[in-house]
Design a protein around this motif. Structure first.
Motif, PDB file in Angstrom:
ATOM      1  N   PHE A 224       0.830  -1.205   0.000  1.00  0.00           N
ATOM      2  CA  PHE A 224       0.000   0.000   0.000  1.00  0.00           C
ATOM      3  C   PHE A 224       0.867   1.259   0.000  1.00  0.00           C
ATOM      4  N   ASP A 225       1.891   1.247   0.842  1.00  0.00           N
ATOM      5  CA  ASP A 225       2.758   2.421   0.931  1.00  0.00           C
ATOM      6  C   ASP A 225       3.566   2.626  -0.353  1.00  0.00           C
ATOM      7  N   ASP A 226       3.910   1.530  -1.034  1.00  0.00           N
ATOM      8  CA  ASP A 226       4.681   1.639  -2.267  1.00  0.00           C
ATOM      9  C   ASP A 226       3.835   2.188  -3.412  1.00  0.00           C
ATOM     10  N   LYS A 227       2.588   1.730  -3.504  1.00  0.00           N
ATOM     11  CA  LYS A 227       1.743   2.075  -4.646  1.00  0.00           C
ATOM     12  C   LYS A 227       0.826   3.270  -4.400  1.00  0.00           C
ATOM     13  N   VAL A 228       0.590   3.608  -3.130  1.00  0.00           N
ATOM     14  CA  VAL A 228      -0.339   4.700  -2.822  1.00  0.00           C
ATOM     15  C   VAL A 228       0.334   5.809  -2.010  1.00  0.00           C
ATOM     16  N   THR A 229       0.780   5.471  -0.787  1.00  0.00           N
ATOM     17  CA  THR A 229       1.317   6.503   0.112  1.00  0.00           C
ATOM     18  C   THR A 229       2.503   7.239  -0.505  1.00  0.00           C
ATOM     19  N   ALA A 230       3.475   6.495  -1.008  1.00  0.00           N
ATOM     20  CA  ALA A 230       4.689   7.124  -1.545  1.00  0.00           C
ATOM     21  C   ALA A 230       4.388   8.048  -2.723  1.00  0.00           C
ATOM     22  N   PRO A 231       3.757   7.571  -3.799  1.00  0.00           N
ATOM     23  CA  PRO A 231       3.526   8.465  -4.943  1.00  0.00           C
ATOM     24  C   PRO A 231       2.584   9.624  -4.648  1.00  0.00           C
ATOM     25  N   LEU A 232       1.625   9.441  -3.765  1.00  0.00           N
ATOM     26  CA  LEU A 232       0.690  10.519  -3.448  1.00  0.00           C
ATOM     27  C   LEU A 232       1.336  11.647  -2.654  1.00  0.00           C
ATOM     28  N   HIS A 233       2.454  11.335  -1.966  1.00  0.00           N
ATOM     29  CA  HIS A 233       3.026  12.324  -1.051  1.00  0.00           C
ATOM     30  C   HIS A 233       4.478  12.689  -1.369  1.00  0.00           C
ATOM     31  N   GLY A 234       4.889  12.452  -2.623  1.00  0.00           N
ATOM     32  CA  GLY A 234       6.173  12.963  -3.072  1.00  0.00           C
ATOM     33  C   GLY A 234       7.374  12.104  -2.781  1.00  0.00           C
ATOM     34  N   PHE A 235       7.183  10.825  -2.478  1.00  0.00           N
ATOM     35  CA  PHE A 235       8.302   9.910  -2.266  1.00  0.00           C
ATOM     36  C   PHE A 235       8.500   9.064  -3.516  1.00  0.00           C
ATOM     37  N   SER A 236       9.740   8.671  -3.784  1.00  0.00           N
ATOM     38  CA  SER A 236      10.020   7.920  -5.009  1.00  0.00           C
ATOM     39  C   SER A 236       9.507   6.493  -4.942  1.00  0.00           C
ATOM     40  N   ASP A 237       9.542   5.894  -3.752  1.00  0.00           N
ATOM     41  CA  ASP A 237       9.000   4.544  -3.568  1.00  0.00           C
ATOM     42  C   ASP A 237       8.873   4.276  -2.074  1.00  0.00           C
ATOM     43  N   VAL A 238       8.494   3.064  -1.719  1.00  0.00           N
ATOM     44  CA  VAL A 238       8.251   2.730  -0.322  1.00  0.00           C
ATOM     45  C   VAL A 238       9.532   2.854   0.515  1.00  0.00           C
ATOM     46  N   PHE A 239      10.672   2.524  -0.073  1.00  0.00           N
ATOM     47  CA  PHE A 239      11.923   2.585   0.679  1.00  0.00           C
ATOM     48  C   PHE A 239      12.298   4.034   0.980  1.00  0.00           C
ATOM     49  N   ASP A 240      12.072   4.913   0.018  1.00  0.00           N
ATOM     50  CA  ASP A 240      12.308   6.342   0.229  1.00  0.00           C
ATOM     51  C   ASP A 240      11.383   6.872   1.320  1.00  0.00           C
ATOM     52  N   TYR A 241      10.119   6.467   1.261  1.00  0.00           N
ATOM     53  CA  TYR A 241       9.139   6.892   2.278  1.00  0.00           C
ATOM     54  C   TYR A 241       9.535   6.417   3.665  1.00  0.00           C
ATOM     55  N   TYR A 242       9.806   5.131   3.800  1.00  0.00           N
ATOM     56  CA  TYR A 242      10.147   4.593   5.125  1.00  0.00           C
ATOM     57  C   TYR A 242      11.427   5.218   5.685  1.00  0.00           C
ATOM     58  N   THR A 243      12.379   5.507   4.823  1.00  0.00           N
ATOM     59  CA  THR A 243      13.641   6.101   5.276  1.00  0.00           C
ATOM     60  C   THR A 243      13.446   7.543   5.738  1.00  0.00           C
ATOM     61  N   ARG A 244      12.757   8.320   4.929  1.00  0.00           N
ATOM     62  CA  ARG A 244      12.625   9.759   5.214  1.00  0.00           C
ATOM     63  C   ARG A 244      11.560  10.067   6.260  1.00  0.00           C
ATOM     64  N   ALA A 245      10.570   9.178   6.433  1.00  0.00           N
ATOM     65  CA  ALA A 245       9.455   9.464   7.343  1.00  0.00           C
ATOM     66  C   ALA A 245       9.638   8.859   8.734  1.00  0.00           C
ATOM     67  N   SER A 246      10.549   7.933   8.911  1.00  0.00           N
ATOM     68  CA  SER A 246      10.744   7.312  10.225  1.00  0.00           C
ATOM     69  C   SER A 246      11.241   8.332  11.243  1.00  0.00           C
ATOM     70  N   GLY A 247      10.673   8.282  12.445  1.00  0.00           N
ATOM     71  CA  GLY A 247      10.968   9.293  13.454  1.00  0.00           C
ATOM     72  C   GLY A 247      12.268   9.102  14.215  1.00  0.00           C
ATOM     73  N   LYS A 248      12.787   7.873  14.281  1.00  0.00           N
ATOM     74  CA  LYS A 248      13.943   7.623  15.153  1.00  0.00           C
ATOM     75  C   LYS A 248      15.162   8.484  14.836  1.00  0.00           C
ATOM     76  N   PRO A 249      15.533   8.682  13.576  1.00  0.00           N
ATOM     77  CA  PRO A 249      16.731   9.501  13.305  1.00  0.00           C
ATOM     78  C   PRO A 249      16.593  10.960  13.741  1.00  0.00           C
ATOM     79  N   PHE A 250      15.367  11.405  13.996  1.00  0.00           N
ATOM     80  CA  PHE A 250      15.155  12.809  14.369  1.00  0.00           C
ATOM     81  C   PHE A 250      15.287  13.049  15.867  1.00  0.00           C
ATOM     82  N   LEU A 251      15.276  11.981  16.670  1.00  0.00           N
ATOM     83  CA  LEU A 251      15.279  12.144  18.123  1.00  0.00           C
ATOM     84  C   LEU A 251      16.565  12.805  18.636  1.00  0.00           C
ATOM     85  N   LYS A 252      17.660  12.623  17.945  1.00  0.00           N
ATOM     86  CA  LYS A 252      18.923  13.222  18.413  1.00  0.00           C
ATOM     87  C   LYS A 252      18.974  14.724  18.184  1.00  0.00           C
ATOM     88  N   HIS A 253      18.014  15.249  17.421  1.00  0.00           N
ATOM     89  CA  HIS A 253      17.987  16.683  17.127  1.00  0.00           C
ATOM     90  C   HIS A 253      16.949  17.437  17.962  1.00  0.00           C
TER      91      HIS A 253
END
Length: 320
Positions: A224-253
């Protein structure tokens, strides 16, 4: 000193912790609805409990995937806020307030623009009011990302993040196995229904990345995220979405006081969501409990009238 969470013997199971609260919702306090028009032509609905007065604190609540102000955890938090004379407002993600949103796009785990818009509007109207926020599951991931992106510019004085899927790829994989697939099936059906309604609208059909027939085949979050969420919201694919949208890398900031609460037995998660000390800023307090399920944390009572840990802990953190 915070109260340690310990489940009663009858609620030791992660699935009981996760499922039982759904069937024993507390009554929701009376809410007043406010519609916010967005710059892109869409809208967000806010549900208020209590009177907002400039200079007095406001608690902003972000629900999880396909949640709303009717979700069991939101109802309890609204009632607890009312009991503590704390004004609270539920920020509904697009399409989650009971009325479809106007655009082809919807909401996603890394969408911080909408909550930033809401917080900015609140700060402009209630300039002297400290803003607090609590986010559950997807809403918690959104808050983690927002806090990290904004740093010292965050409009939130204190933030509580509950059961957040801070590593989206690992959580999506977890929901494809064992009993966790039951949760995936339940949520995917709701998402499919909303997308089917959109492809059926003449003015939206051309903006949708999938057809009605294709939507029926998107039976996992990964698909679903690969075919719907990613293209609808400006991500290249599901891997791009999961990488850029995951919250854990932001906690150090994070530069504003933030509490993160996880249960290690959460059926939506794996240990991949658990941050190391090096991944946390000094402003983040991390609580990992052995039990609690997903947005459960039943702490006592009896099966037909459970009591909960989260609300008292959230209020304690806000007041500390």
């Amino acid at each position: 000193m915070k109260k340690l969470f310990s489940p009663p013997w009858w609620a030791a199971s992660a699935h009981i912790q996760t499922i039982l609260p759904v069937f024993f919702k507390v009554d929701k306090p009376a809410v007043s609805r406010q519609r916010q028009e967005l710059p892109d032509g869409d809208f967000i609905d806010l549900d208020w409990v209590g009177e907002a007065i400039n200079g007095q604190a406001i608690l902003v609540i972000l629900h999880g995937l396909e949640g709303s102000s009717d979700s069991h955890y939101v109802r309890r938090m609204l009632q607890t806020a009312k009991d503590n004379n704390l004004c609270a407002v539920v920020h509904h993600h697009r399409s989650c307030s009971g009325e479809p949103n106007r655009l082809a796009r919807s909401y996603h785990s890394g969408d911080t623009q909408d909550i930033h818009f809401t917080l900015t509007q609140l700060k402009q109207q209630y300039l002297d009011s400290p803003l607090y926020a609590v986010g559950y599951s997807l809403g918690g991931n959104v808050l983690a990302k927002y806090q990290g992106e904004q740093g010292s510019n965050s409009l939130l004085e204190k933030t509580i993040i509950v059961s957040a899927p801070l590593c989206l790829a690992a959580c999506a994989k977890k929901l494809e196995n064992g009993f966790s697939t039951v949760y995936q099936q339940h949520l995917i059906k709701q998402l499919q229904g909303k997308m089917q309604a959109k492809v059926a609208e003449a003015q939206l059909k051309s903006d949708m990345p999938v057809t009605a027939k294709e939507i029926d085949n998107l039976t996992t979050f990964h698909l679903f995220d690969d075919k719907v969420t990613a293209p609808l919201h400006g991500f290249s694919d599901v891997f791009d979405y999961y990488t850029r949208a995951s919250g854990k890398p932001f906690l150090k900031h994070v530069k504003k006081s933030t509490l993160v609460i996880h249960a290690q037995d959460d059926p939506f998660m794996t240990d991949a969501v658990i941050p190391s000390n090096a991944e946390l800023s000094e402003h983040v307090q991390y609580e990992l409990h052995k039990n609690g399920g997903h947005v459960g944390f039943i702490s006592g009572g009896v099966p037909w009238k459970p009591t909960f840990y989260l609300e008292s802990r959230i209020i304690q953190f806000i007041k500390s």
